[in-house]
Design an enzyme around this catalytic site. Structure first.
Site, PDB file in Angstrom:
ATOM      1  N   CYS C 411       9.602  -5.357   8.639  1.00 27.10           N
ATOM      2  CA  CYS C 411       8.964  -4.953   8.340  1.00 27.10           C
ATOM      3  C   CYS C 411       9.359  -3.323   8.931  1.00 27.10           C
ATOM      4  CB  CYS C 411       7.441  -4.755   9.532  1.00 27.10           C
ATOM      5  SG  CYS C 411       6.861  -4.252  10.805  1.00 27.10           S
ATOM      6  N   HIS C 455       3.564  -2.774  13.282  1.00 29.73           N
ATOM      7  CA  HIS C 455       3.907  -2.424  12.356  1.00 29.73           C
ATOM      8  C   HIS C 455       4.851  -1.532  11.984  1.00 29.73           C
ATOM      9  CE1 HIS C 455       3.916  -4.081   8.212  1.00 29.73           C
ATOM     10  NE2 HIS C 455       2.636  -3.606   8.156  1.00 29.73           N
ATOM     11  N   ASP C 471       2.701  -0.136   1.580  1.00 28.71           N
ATOM     12  CA  ASP C 471       3.458  -1.070   2.548  1.00 28.71           C
ATOM     13  C   ASP C 471       4.227  -1.866   1.823  1.00 28.71           C
ATOM     14  OD1 ASP C 471       3.828  -2.856   4.308  1.00 28.71           O
ATOM     15  OD2 ASP C 471       1.666  -3.322   4.957  1.00 28.71           O
TER      16      ASP C 471
END
Lengths: 312, 304, 661
Positions: C411, C455, C471
């Site tokens: 991520c 994250h 995202d």
């Protein structure tokens, strides 16, 4: 009927009280023993009135009595009797010994040898005498009052425990109280008093009374109490051995007689407690660690340990 | 003799007191320290432990109390002793609560305490000694029962009356010899004694007689087995007479008499006692000794 | 009456000595993990010596030997703890004291000192370890100490080991409810003076900078980060973004918080419903707190930063608990100042040339439309990128290498590249790090967030809409958002690499999973309601008692206390009751008479008892006489019918009423 008979026996007791001064309790215990059809052992010093008690009992109940003074050289035949060859008839003739009487006073029984002792005790147990293969019945009310001197130990043969069991009760008379003794001293010779005692009852009446005694009701609660007392002597602390079943039966029999003597239709625990020491005292022994405890002390211990009113 | 036990305790157990012991105060100090620790570290588990111990202390009050509650003196008997000695009392401690009572301590002021458990045995007997000073009846004060069981944080105690008394004989004192002719009127009696050495006569031997006394010479002459009889002729009955020493004070005289009564009893001699108001004819044996000692103990005291 | 207390028997029983040993071992055992080895050796040696003394093979040590040991142990403590008066040093000192005292317990007093110290040591154990299991273990240890205390006071001739244990448990059992009442009600005040807590623990979790590989490293750990308790329904999985840090400065390789102006928090416009929840945060040794995107206000003792993250006044060194309200749907900072706009579009002047070129190509295609550009970026990722836990290492031009060469990442790679490309297109953008997802515990209604849930995502500022969450990971691996990290990565080698024996690796379904969830819920409840009770107490008492007044507090303490103690007193002090009503009546009657001073002796029948009473109190005897007669009739007379029972009962009732009056 039973009431009047009990009354008569009570009168007899009162008569005896005139002779045996200040010993009402012991007199009634002796009478209870007689009513229960057992034999009596008196452990006491000489001169305490044992002989007087025996003679007075005999005359009040109208019984024939005789007395044996035991000595160390006495043989069984001296008590039971001997068969003597009678020349004119050419046969052996039995000369009955002093045991053939209704009330026998066996004085200082521990002075004689075990052999002679057991001859008497067997006669007491079986109510008959077997001599030279012939069995002879003793008279029907047959009551033995044996005495032994607890203090003199030299040259005596104390009765073994197994023989003690044959006596229904063991009592001791003890010294009279000061006032009783004063009366005694003032009145003088007791023998003359005894001779004037009239017979209040007959041997037949005595037998009747003995039967009546065993009719007194003992409830299951009372039997429980007797059983618990006996049980405690077998299991409780402080006893080296306890009361045999014969002892338990004796206790109940004496309690019944005591109740009857006091004109009760049923036995109450007090009756058991009153006769407990005389009936049980000579059938128990203190354990080693309680050595020195007299039987009276043991019995009072026993009484305090077994709750009268415990249920079940 | 048949008699109903005299020393029945009429009193039910008295008031029970309870207070922390030194160990209990120590425990309180521990609790305070733990609480400070908990507060300062804001630690809820140490809080919990602190509270658990505090609650335990409260529970201990109940346990210590109940350990004593229900215990009572069932009966007590006193044993005779001599003045100046400690009188022994047999105390019977019991409970009908059905619970266990552990570590119950019995004591009188000045006596050595005794600790007992009412667990396997109930009631249980203990012997507690009480020092005595004077002759006569010794009536003990109330006995203190106390216990710190189970945690030792609290001590609970109570007092229970002792319904018994002990006879205190005068202290025996050996100071004087016995006046040998202390007024005797009776005839000397013949007493058979094993230890005496005056030969008296022969008797036919019976089993049970001591073999030491067999007259072997007679036996050797073929006259049968005989035993020698020995007898000691005692000229005088011994009288212990209170009036023998008019100059001495009462207590001293009683102590002397006590000494002689004990000595004569040990030697199995026959003796009598003469007190101004009572007379005990010469006799021997335990019973006689007991009577004589009791008379000495209670002489001049109001008989209660 | 004051009296000298003489204790002829003050010795300890043999079983008491054994209990002392057991109690000491029990309380010291939890500290074995950190105590210096020589302290343990000393303890073991003392126990062994005590056993030798106990069995009679050795005698008690001479005082000089004991003195030598004390001096040596004191020197050892000075060396081991470097004269540092810390908690550990104190506990070690107490432990050494316990061990040495063991050598000389002989009388009651010694044993008492030993046991009191042991209780204190037991309390200090909780300063190091507070798990449920440890609490249960310490209950057992305290039971052993109390049993030892009982054994000290019992008959020195008693040898049974179990006897003191039984009594100790019987005493501790009623103490438990009392303890609970005190625990609930005792007011928690703050520390009286500041204390040094253990500062050696490592910092865990997110850090204030993000370079490629930083977040994926966190997936190696299943350590607990925090738990969030929801009163109602939890947010949908796609909304479970936990905001921790906003990184706005980029140096070409890593993102940092950057300089924040002292301005207040960005303006928040809440749209739709808000969610209220409670966070129980594990100690992180960092200052920041966790909040669901995006919090309305800061809890007490914390502040809201400008990009709406939470910062605590102090480092979080203990487990803390706080309530928050968040708005899942919102508009954030619709206005952006020139300075802010400059800051959020700032990039290093050089580096990553290929990426800049790609962005300018896309800008031309989309004619400057922000939304189209974002779609292009996401479509680019979606076409050929791989989402992996173990991406290849990146060099100097990290964004270029990721976008054109390796094309695989976690991520933080996607977030970093996206923010870079947006800024290259002169669109304000920033990276947000935090946690995403969480495991929902259905039994206790809370979410558990672990380090592997860490994250990173992007916030992009769009004219008229303010900051919007973007995202990029969702474009590559939408399942990452929908599923938990645990489910998603279970097959990958790097996942949970640091906890090879974790139950999480083995249990992923079935009843074992259920059991694990329940165990976790139990632990969480333990932490919330017991370990952190001081955070809850105020509210709880308010709810239960309806307002806290001293009067109510006292009542709340006394009523349950009296109930428990009353029950205990009744258990302890009651007499055994006979079942038969006649017997019961009789016993009551006799007790009443006993209170007047007449106790029936076992060998006394009622008649004789009454006769004895009559000698002292004829009036009382007269009352009892009918009872005694009826009793004799029932129990000893020939005919025992039902009437006899009734007569006795009536007689007893009558006697009782006459006694009362």
């Amino acid at each position: 009927m039973a009431d009047t008979l009990a009354k008569q026996v009570q009168q007899a007791c009162e008569q005896l009280d005139q002779v045996i001064l200040g010993k009402a309790q012991q007199v009634r215990l002796a009478v209870t023993c007689l009513l229960s059809g057992g034999h009596l052992l008196i452990e006491d010093l000489p001169g305490m009135g044992k002989t007087t008690l025996a003679h007075a009992l005999a005359s009040v109940f109208g019984l024939a009595d005789s007395r044996i003074q035991f000595t160390s050289d006495m043989l069984p035949a001296d008590i039971l009797g001997v068969s003597v060859f009678d020349a004119p008839s050419g046969a052996f003739v039995f000369h009955p010994g002093p045991v053939f009487t209704q009330l026998l006073l066996a004085d200082e029984i521990n002075r004689t040898t075990p052999k002679t002792q057991s001859a008497l005790l067997e006669a007491m147990e079986e109510g008959q005498v077997t001599q030279d293969g012939e069995t002879r019945q003793l008279p029907d009310p047959f009551f033995v009052i044996a005495t032994q001197n607890p203090l003199t130990q030299f040259g005596t043969f104390p009765l073994p425990e197994s023989q003690l069991d044959r006596f229904l009760m063991r009592i001791n008379l003890g010294y009279p109280s000061p006032e009783a003794e004063r009366t005694l001293l003032m009145r003088g010779d007791t023998l003359s008093r005894r001779q004037r005692l009239p017979a209040v009852l007959s041997p037949e009446k005595l037998r009747e009374a003995q039967q009546a005694c065993q009719q007194v009701h003992a409830s299951s609660d009372l039997i429980h109490y007797v059983q618990r007392l006996v049980q405690y002597t077998r299991e409780g602390d402080g006893f080296s051995y306890g009361v045999s079943p014969r002892g338990a039966l004796a206790l109940l029999r004496c309690a019944r007689s005591w109740a009857w003597l006091h004109e009760r239709q049923h036995v109450v625990p007090e009756d058991v407690q009153r006769v407990l020491e005389p009936v049980v005292g000579h059938r128990i022994r203190a354990a080693e660690d309680m050595a020195g405890h007299t039987s009276a002390r043991l019995v009072s211990e026993l009484l305090s340990r077994v709750d009268v009113m415990a249920s079940g | 003799m048949i008699s109903w036990p005299a020393g029945l305790s009429l009193q039910r157990e008295g008031k029970i007191y309870i207070l922390p012991t030194a160990a209990g105060w120590g425990f309180v100090l521990l609790l305070v320290l733990l609480l400070l620790l908990s507060i300062n570290f804001e630690n809820n588990l140490t809080f919990a432990l602190t509270f658990l111990l505090a609650a335990l202390m409260v529970v201990a009050i109940l346990y210590t109390y109940s350990n004593l509650a229900g215990v009572r003196l069932v009966r007590a008997t006193g044993q005779p002793c001599f003045a100046g000695e400690a009188a022994g009392f047999t105390l019977q401690l019991g409970s009908d609560t059905g619970r266990e009572h552990q570590q119950i301590q019995l004591s009188w002021p000045g006596s050595l305490p005794i600790t007992v458990d009412l667990v396997e045995q109930n009631p249980v007997q203990v012997e507690l000694a009480l020092p005595t000073q004077r002759r006569g009846w010794c009536t003990p004060p109330r006995v203190k029962l106390q216990t710190v069981f189970p945690l030792g944080l609290f001590r609970s105690w109570c007092y229970q009356p002792v319904m018994a008394r002990a006879l205190v004989y005068p202290a025996p004192l050996n100071g004087v010899s016995l006046p040998s002719t202390a007024g005797n009127t009776g005839q000397g009696g013949l007493v058979v004694q094993s230890g005496s050495d005056d030969f008296s006569d022969l008797k036919r031997f019976q089993p049970g007689m001591s073999p030491q006394h067999i007259a072997w010479k007679v036996y050797a002459r073929g006259q049968g087995l005989h035993a020698k009889q020995y007898a000691a002729r005692q000229d005088l009955d011994i009288w212990l007479d209170f009036s023998a020493w008019p100059e001495a004070e009462t207590e001293l005289r009683l102590s002397w008499l006590c000494y002689w009564a004990l000595k004569l009893s040990r030697e199995d001699r026959c003796y009598g006692l003469r007190l101004p108001d009572q007379t005990w004819p010469p006799a021997r044996g335990d019973y006689h000794r007991q009577q004589v000692l009791q008379a000495l103990a209670l002489y001049g005291q109001v008989n209660s | 009456m004051k009296q000298v207390s003489v204790k002829p028997v003050d010795k300890l029983s043999r079983s008491a000595v054994l209990w002392q040993l057991i109690a000491c071992v029990a309380v010291v055992l939890p500290n074995v993990v950190w105590l210096p080895a020589w302290v343990l050796l000393l303890g073991a040696g003392c126990i062994a010596a005590r056993v030798m003394i106990h069995t009679g093979r050795w005698s008690f040590p001479h005082w000089s030997l004991r003195l030598l040991l004390v001096v040596a142990a004191a020197a050892g403590l000075l060396v081991s703890f470097n004269r540092d008066a810390s908690l550990n040093a104190m506990v070690a000192l107490l432990t050494v004291g316990l061990a040495l005292k063991l050598l000389e317990i002989y009388r009651r007093r010694d044993a008492l000192v030993l046991l009191y110290v042991a209780l204190f040591v037991a309390a200090t154990v909780f300063l190091f370890e507070q798990s449920l299991l440890m609490a249960v273990y310490m209950c057992v240890a305290v039971l052993a100490v109390i049993a030892a205390l009982v054994s000290v006071w019992q008959d020195p001739l008693r040898e049974e080991m179990l006897r003191p244990l039984k009594l100790a448990s019987r005493m501790l059992l009623p103490a438990l409810p009392l303890m609970l009442v005190l625990f609930f009600l005792f007011p928690r005040i703050g520390p009286l003076w500041s204390v040094e807590l253990d500062r050696s623990a490592a910092r865990t979790g997110l850090s204030d900078s993000m370079a490629p590989g930083d977040i994926s490293r966190l997936t190696r750990s299943d350590e607990l980060a925090f738990r969030a308790v929801f009163e109602g329904e939890p947010p949908a999985p796609s909304l479970r973004y936990w905001r921790v840090l906003v990184l706005s400065a980029f140096d070409g390789r890593s993102w940092t918080v950057g300089s924040s102006s002292a301005r207040g928090a960005e303006v928040l416009d809440v749209q739709g419903e808000t969610l209220t929840y409670e966070i129980v945060q594990e100690p992180s040794r960092q200052r920041w707190l966790y909040a669901l995107d995006v919090p309305l206000a800061a809890p007490p003792q914390a502040q809201l930063t400008m990009p709406r993250t939470l910062v605590s006044a102090n480092e979080v060194s203990q487990r803390i608990q706080y309530s928050l309200t968040s708005a899942p749907a919102y508009q954030l900072a619709t206005q952006l100042s020139q300075a802010e706009r400059r800051a959020y579009t700032q990039l290093p002047s050089r580096g990553n040339p290929r990426s800049r070129e790609l962005v300018s190509t896309w800008l031309n295609e989309s004619q400057g439309d922000v939304v189209t550009l974002i779609d292009q970026i996401l479509a680019y990722f979606h076409a050929s990128f791989v989402y992996t836990l173990e991406p290849m290492a990146l060099g100097e031009h990290s964004v270029d290498e990721f976008l054109f060469d390796t094309r695989q990442g976690f991520c933080e790679h996607f977030a970093s590249a996206t923010a870079f490309m947006l800024r290259a297109a002169d669109i304000p953008a920033r990276v947000v790090t935090g946690y995403q997802g969480g495991e929902w515990n259905t039994t206790q209604r809370y979410l558990t967030l672990r380090q592997y849930d860490a994250h990173a995502w992007v916030e992009v500022w769009i004219e008229g809409q303010g900051w919007q969450r973007l995202d990029p990971t969702a474009a590559v691996a939408p399942e990452r958002i929908e599923m938990s990290a645990d489910q998603l990565f279970s097959g990958q080698a790097g996942f949970l690499a640091d906890s090879p024996l974790s139950a999480r690796r083995l249990i992923r379904q079935g009843w074992l999973l259920q059991a694990r969830m329940r165990y976790d819920a139990l632990n969480f409840a333990w932490q919330r309601w017991v370990l952190n009770y001081h955070h809850q107490q105020q509210n709880l008492l308010q709810d239960w008692l309806g307002g806290i007044t001293p009067w109510k507090m006292v009542l709340a303490l006394l009523v349950p206390g009296a109930l428990v103690l009353g029950w205990l007193a009744w258990r302890l002090l009651r007499w055994p009751q006979p079942q038969d009503p006649l017997q019961r009546h009789l016993q009551r009657l006799l007790q009443r008479v006993a209170r007047q001073g007449f106790q029936r002796q076992p060998d006394e029948t009622l008649n004789r008892f009454v006769a004895r009473v009559a000698a002292h109190s004829p009036a009382l005897a007269e009352i009892l006489q009918p009872v005694a007669e009826a009793y004799e009739q029932l129990h000893y007379a020939p005919s025992t019918d039902a009437q006899a029972r009734q007569r006795l009962l009536a007689a007893m009732r009558q006697a009782e009423t006459r006694l009362k009056s």
